[in-house]
Motif scaffolding. Structure first.
Motif, PDB file in Angstrom:
ATOM      1  N   GLU A   1      10.746   0.181 -20.441  1.00 22.26           N
ATOM      2  CA  GLU A   1       9.277   0.282 -20.498  1.00 22.26           C
ATOM      3  C   GLU A   1       8.670   0.134 -19.104  1.00 22.26           C
ATOM      4  N   THR A   2       9.238  -0.748 -18.302  1.00 27.98           N
ATOM      5  CA  THR A   2       8.770  -0.880 -16.922  1.00 27.98           C
ATOM      6  C   THR A   2       9.008   0.420 -16.168  1.00 27.98           C
ATOM      7  N   LEU A   3      10.190   0.993 -16.314  1.00 28.92           N
ATOM      8  CA  LEU A   3      10.504   2.265 -15.650  1.00 28.92           C
ATOM      9  C   LEU A   3       9.544   3.365 -16.095  1.00 28.92           C
ATOM     10  N   ARG A   4       9.319   3.449 -17.367  1.00 30.21           N
ATOM     11  CA  ARG A   4       8.386   4.453 -17.900  1.00 30.21           C
ATOM     12  C   ARG A   4       6.996   4.260 -17.279  1.00 30.21           C
ATOM     13  N   SER A   5       6.567   3.025 -17.139  1.00 23.48           N
ATOM     14  CA  SER A   5       5.265   2.722 -16.555  1.00 23.48           C
ATOM     15  C   SER A   5       5.201   3.118 -15.076  1.00 23.48           C
ATOM     16  N   VAL A   6       6.249   2.787 -14.317  1.00 27.48           N
ATOM     17  CA  VAL A   6       6.271   3.152 -12.898  1.00 27.48           C
ATOM     18  C   VAL A   6       6.202   4.672 -12.751  1.00 27.48           C
ATOM     19  N   TRP A   7       6.971   5.384 -13.550  1.00 24.70           N
ATOM     20  CA  TRP A   7       6.950   6.844 -13.474  1.00 24.70           C
ATOM     21  C   TRP A   7       5.578   7.393 -13.854  1.00 24.70           C
ATOM     22  N   SER A   8       4.928   6.805 -14.837  1.00 22.57           N
ATOM     23  CA  SER A   8       3.634   7.341 -15.280  1.00 22.57           C
ATOM     24  C   SER A   8       2.547   7.142 -14.229  1.00 22.57           C
ATOM     25  N   ASP A   9       2.780   6.240 -13.280  1.00 25.75           N
ATOM     26  CA  ASP A   9       1.811   6.018 -12.208  1.00 25.75           C
ATOM     27  C   ASP A   9       1.861   7.102 -11.136  1.00 25.75           C
ATOM     28  N   VAL A  10       2.840   7.988 -11.221  1.00 23.89           N
ATOM     29  CA  VAL A  10       2.966   9.081 -10.254  1.00 23.89           C
ATOM     30  C   VAL A  10       2.600  10.382 -10.967  1.00 23.89           C
TER      31      VAL A  10
ATOM     32  N   GLN B   1       0.822  -1.214   0.000  1.00 26.47           N
ATOM     33  CA  GLN B   1       0.000   0.000   0.000  1.00 26.47           C
ATOM     34  C   GLN B   1       0.854   1.261   0.000  1.00 26.47           C
ATOM     35  N   ALA B   2       2.176   1.122   0.081  1.00 24.75           N
ATOM     36  CA  ALA B   2       3.064   2.282   0.005  1.00 24.75           C
ATOM     37  C   ALA B   2       2.873   2.954  -1.350  1.00 24.75           C
ATOM     38  N   ARG B   3       3.072   4.228  -1.389  1.00 27.45           N
ATOM     39  CA  ARG B   3       2.870   5.010  -2.615  1.00 27.45           C
ATOM     40  C   ARG B   3       3.631   4.407  -3.789  1.00 27.45           C
ATOM     41  N   ASN B   4       2.927   4.181  -4.877  1.00 29.81           N
ATOM     42  CA  ASN B   4       3.505   3.719  -6.140  1.00 29.81           C
ATOM     43  C   ASN B   4       4.362   2.453  -5.976  1.00 29.81           C
ATOM     44  N   PHE B   5       3.932   1.536  -5.140  1.00 29.68           N
ATOM     45  CA  PHE B   5       4.641   0.277  -4.905  1.00 29.68           C
ATOM     46  C   PHE B   5       4.777  -0.491  -6.213  1.00 29.68           C
ATOM     47  N   TYR B   6       5.949  -1.075  -6.424  1.00 31.79           N
ATOM     48  CA  TYR B   6       6.156  -1.918  -7.597  1.00 31.79           C
ATOM     49  C   TYR B   6       7.051  -3.091  -7.204  1.00 31.79           C
TER      50      TYR B   6
ATOM     51  N   GLY C   1       2.465  13.823 -12.421  1.00 32.31           N
ATOM     52  CA  GLY C   1       3.490  14.831 -12.669  1.00 32.31           C
ATOM     53  C   GLY C   1       4.847  14.293 -13.085  1.00 32.31           C
ATOM     54  N   TYR C   2       5.025  12.990 -13.125  1.00 37.02           N
ATOM     55  CA  TYR C   2       6.321  12.422 -13.504  1.00 37.02           C
ATOM     56  C   TYR C   2       6.223  11.867 -14.924  1.00 37.02           C
ATOM     57  N   ASN C   3       7.130  12.316 -15.770  1.00 35.85           N
ATOM     58  CA  ASN C   3       7.147  11.879 -17.157  1.00 35.85           C
ATOM     59  C   ASN C   3       8.596  11.638 -17.542  1.00 35.85           C
ATOM     60  N   LEU C   4       8.993  10.389 -17.590  1.00 36.73           N
ATOM     61  CA  LEU C   4      10.372  10.040 -17.906  1.00 36.73           C
ATOM     62  C   LEU C   4      10.793  10.570 -19.264  1.00 36.73           C
ATOM     63  N   ASP C   5       9.888  10.542 -20.240  1.00 38.45           N
ATOM     64  CA  ASP C   5      10.240  11.000 -21.585  1.00 38.45           C
ATOM     65  C   ASP C   5      10.578  12.489 -21.620  1.00 38.45           C
ATOM     66  N   ALA C   6      10.030  13.264 -20.710  1.00 45.42           N
ATOM     67  CA  ALA C   6      10.279  14.704 -20.671  1.00 45.42           C
ATOM     68  C   ALA C   6      11.374  15.096 -19.685  1.00 45.42           C
ATOM     69  N   ASP C   7      11.863  14.161 -18.900  1.00 46.63           N
ATOM     70  CA  ASP C   7      12.840  14.472 -17.855  1.00 46.63           C
ATOM     71  C   ASP C   7      14.255  14.178 -18.354  1.00 46.63           C
ATOM     72  N   THR C   8      14.852  15.160 -18.995  1.00 45.65           N
ATOM     73  CA  THR C   8      16.195  14.959 -19.562  1.00 45.65           C
ATOM     74  C   THR C   8      17.259  14.817 -18.478  1.00 45.65           C
TER      75      THR C   8
ATOM     76  N   ALA D   1       8.560   9.222  -4.124  1.00 43.02           N
ATOM     77  CA  ALA D   1       7.430   8.834  -4.970  1.00 43.02           C
ATOM     78  C   ALA D   1       7.686   7.583  -5.812  1.00 43.02           C
ATOM     79  N   ASN D   2       8.843   6.981  -5.675  1.00 41.49           N
ATOM     80  CA  ASN D   2       9.280   5.840  -6.464  1.00 41.49           C
ATOM     81  C   ASN D   2       9.681   6.244  -7.874  1.00 41.49           C
ATOM     82  N   ALA D   3      10.200   7.437  -8.032  1.00 42.08           N
ATOM     83  CA  ALA D   3      10.800   7.825  -9.306  1.00 42.08           C
ATOM     84  C   ALA D   3      12.308   7.552  -9.237  1.00 42.08           C
ATOM     85  N   ARG D   4      13.000   8.156  -8.268  1.00 40.51           N
ATOM     86  CA  ARG D   4      14.438   7.899  -8.081  1.00 40.51           C
ATOM     87  C   ARG D   4      14.701   6.420  -7.828  1.00 40.51           C
TER      88      ARG D   4
END
Length: 176
Positions: free
Chosen positions: A144-153, A24-29, A155-162, A119-122
């Motif tokens: 693709e898994t990383l992109r999916s985890v980020w999209s679950d939070v 139940q932790a935020r954005n658990f994967y 405001g987080y968009n891996l494709d836009a985060d250079t 948030a489980n991005a880093r």
């Protein structure tokens, strides 16, 4: 014999409940049986980590962030869980933090680990890098898994985060 069977059933129910609490932790994967990532767990979720089979927790949250829990090391130690703190600056991650995280993951070995940040991005980004360095041919599906985890939070968009795209690519190339 019946007592043993009932004891085993009780044990498995307790473990299942603990895993459910931790999940139940935020954005658990859950990447695998031994690698879990999440946003900052609550104290109650941390207290369930041992019953969920977690043997090591790596936090990448710097003490300067408001969600940092200074008590988590004590909470985990009471359960016999190793706590490793590798602070990683979200806005300006550096090579030393990357190297420290890779060393921590190598130290974990096959033990069950929970890696968390705010948030489980880093956390998921660093786990991605470790997984790719361990098995380079998995990079496309791991990304693709990383992109999916980020999209679950929100405001987080891996494709836009250079910053994080470059950080991961540069460090993976540097240590390969």
């Amino acid at each position: 014999m019946r007592f043993i069977a009932l004891s085993l059933i009780g044990f498995f129910l307790a473990v299942t409940a603990a895993v459910a609490e931790l999940s139940q932790a935020r954005n658990f994967y859950q990447y695998s049986e031994s690698v879990l990532t999440a946003g900052q767990p609550t104290e109650e979720q941390l207290k369930s980590a041992g019953a969920a089979g977690v043997e090591v927790v790596i936090s990448v949250v710097p003490p300067s962030e408001r969600v940092y829990n200074a008590k988590q090391g004590d909470i985990l130690a009471k359960q016999g869980i190793e706590y490793i703190h590798v602070p990683v600056n979200w806005r300006a991650p550096d090579d030393a933090s990357f190297d420290a995280f890779m060393a921590a993951m190598d130290k974990v070995g096959d033990r069950k680990v929970l890696v968390h940040c705010w948030a489980n991005a880093r956390a998921s980004a660093l786990v991605y890098a470790h997984r790719v360095l361990s098995a380079p041919d998995t990079q496309p599906q791991e990304f693709e898994t990383l992109r999916s985890v980020w999209s679950d939070v929100a405001g987080y968009n891996l494709d836009a985060d250079t910053t994080w795209q470059n950080y991961l690519a540069d460090n993976i190339a540097r240590v390969q």
